[in-house]
Write a protein that holds these residues in place. Structure first.
Motif, short mmCIF file in Angstrom:
data_model
loop_
_atom_site.label_atom_id
_atom_site.label_comp_id
_atom_site.label_asym_id
_atom_site.label_seq_id
_atom_site.Cartn_x
_atom_site.Cartn_y
_atom_site.Cartn_z
N LYS A 88 -3.88 -88.43 41.74
CA LYS A 88 -2.63 -89.22 41.69
C LYS A 88 -2.10 -89.18 40.13
O LYS A 88 -1.09 -89.78 40.01
CB LYS A 88 -3.19 -90.73 42.14
N LEU A 89 -3.01 -89.07 39.24
CA LEU A 89 -2.35 -88.86 38.05
C LEU A 89 -1.28 -87.88 37.75
O LEU A 89 -1.16 -86.88 38.47
CB LEU A 89 -3.56 -88.39 37.05
N GLN A 90 -0.42 -88.02 37.10
CA GLN A 90 0.65 -86.91 36.71
C GLN A 90 0.25 -85.72 36.10
O GLN A 90 -1.10 -85.98 35.16
CB GLN A 90 1.60 -87.72 35.53
N GLU A 91 0.63 -84.65 36.33
CA GLU A 91 -0.22 -83.39 35.71
C GLU A 91 -0.13 -83.36 34.13
O GLU A 91 -1.24 -83.05 33.68
CB GLU A 91 0.55 -82.14 36.11
N VAL A 92 0.77 -84.06 33.59
CA VAL A 92 0.75 -83.95 31.95
C VAL A 92 -0.55 -84.82 31.59
O VAL A 92 -1.03 -84.58 30.70
CB VAL A 92 2.12 -84.69 31.55
N TYR A 93 -0.98 -85.80 32.38
CA TYR A 93 -2.11 -86.71 32.08
C TYR A 93 -3.34 -85.88 32.63
O TYR A 93 -4.54 -85.82 32.07
CB TYR A 93 -2.06 -88.03 32.39
N ARG A 94 -3.41 -85.44 33.70
CA ARG A 94 -4.53 -84.78 34.33
C ARG A 94 -5.20 -83.94 33.93
O ARG A 94 -6.20 -83.47 33.80
CB ARG A 94 -4.14 -84.73 35.82
N GLU A 95 -4.28 -82.74 33.49
CA GLU A 95 -4.91 -81.41 33.00
C GLU A 95 -5.39 -81.79 31.62
O GLU A 95 -6.98 -81.39 31.28
CB GLU A 95 -3.80 -80.68 32.38
N LYS B 100 -5.26 -86.77 22.80
CA LYS B 100 -5.83 -87.78 22.60
C LYS B 100 -5.21 -89.22 23.24
O LYS B 100 -5.71 -89.77 24.28
CB LYS B 100 -6.26 -88.30 21.04
N ASN B 101 -4.03 -89.09 23.11
CA ASN B 101 -2.93 -90.06 23.79
C ASN B 101 -2.94 -89.91 25.23
O ASN B 101 -2.93 -90.89 26.03
CB ASN B 101 -1.57 -90.19 23.22
N ARG B 102 -3.12 -88.78 25.71
CA ARG B 102 -2.83 -88.58 27.26
C ARG B 102 -4.06 -88.62 27.88
O ARG B 102 -4.01 -89.20 28.96
CB ARG B 102 -2.30 -87.03 27.38
N ILE B 103 -5.34 -88.55 27.15
CA ILE B 103 -6.41 -88.91 27.81
C ILE B 103 -6.67 -90.33 27.82
O ILE B 103 -7.13 -90.67 28.68
CB ILE B 103 -7.35 -87.98 27.18
#
Length: 172
Positions: free
Chosen positions: A117-124, A150-153
């Motif tokens: 369900k996460l957006q690809e930009v965060y999931r990857e 770091k922010n996306r993770i």
């Protein structure tokens, strides 16, 4: 040897018993109990001690035998005998509990569904980090600054935490 003399001799040797008891039991409280039980057995059986022999060795033998007897008693207490045609010995110790994986399987399904369900930009970047990549390796691979990785993770973790709050430990 009088009871008083024997008690004095026990008192002189007793400090050397604790390290041996600790080596046998690997627990401070059990070691104290073993030393106490050894001293009690030695005193109650003082007439069996031959004066002029090694008191320390006699006490070590009592301690070792007491430890073995207690261990065997514990094992026997946790063993049941099945009285069907074929005798089976069942160890009932709670150290050998087997759980099925149903709860784990359901939880993993929910975790993977939440990750999807996460957006690809965060999931990857999250999945790369999950697989063991370091922040700088993820930054190089995705061609973004390390701070962005770091922010996306961080955002992915926060999002997953809210999606999986049913698995959060209960607060006291």
């Amino acid at each position: 040897m009088t009871a008083l003399e024997f008690t004095y001799a026990l008192d002189q040797v007793s400090p050397t018993l604790r390290p041996f008891a600790l080596k046998l039991t690997k627990d401070h409280e059990d070691a104290n109990d073993l030393v106490q039980e050894t001293m009690l057995k030695a005193f109650t059986n003082r007439e069996k001690f031959s004066e002029g022999t090694n008191l320390k060795a006699w006490l070590y033998t009592i301690m070792k035998n007491t430890f073995i007897t207690n261990y065997q008693r514990l094992v026997r207490r946790n063993t049941f005998i099945d009285t069907t045609d074929n005798y089976h010995f069942l160890n009932s110790s709670s150290d050998h509990v087997t759980y099925n994986n149903a709860y784990t399987d359901f939880a993993m399904e929910d975790i993977y569904a939440a990750i999807d369900k996460l957006q690809e930009v965060y999931r990857e970047p999250f999945m790369l980090h999950y697989k063991g990549f370091k922040y700088h390796e993820i930054a190089e691979r995705l061609k973004v600054p390390i701070g962005t990785v770091k922010n996306r993770i961080h955002i992915a973790r926060k999002e997953l935490k809210s999606l999986l709050k049913v698995y959060a430990p209960a607060e006291a």
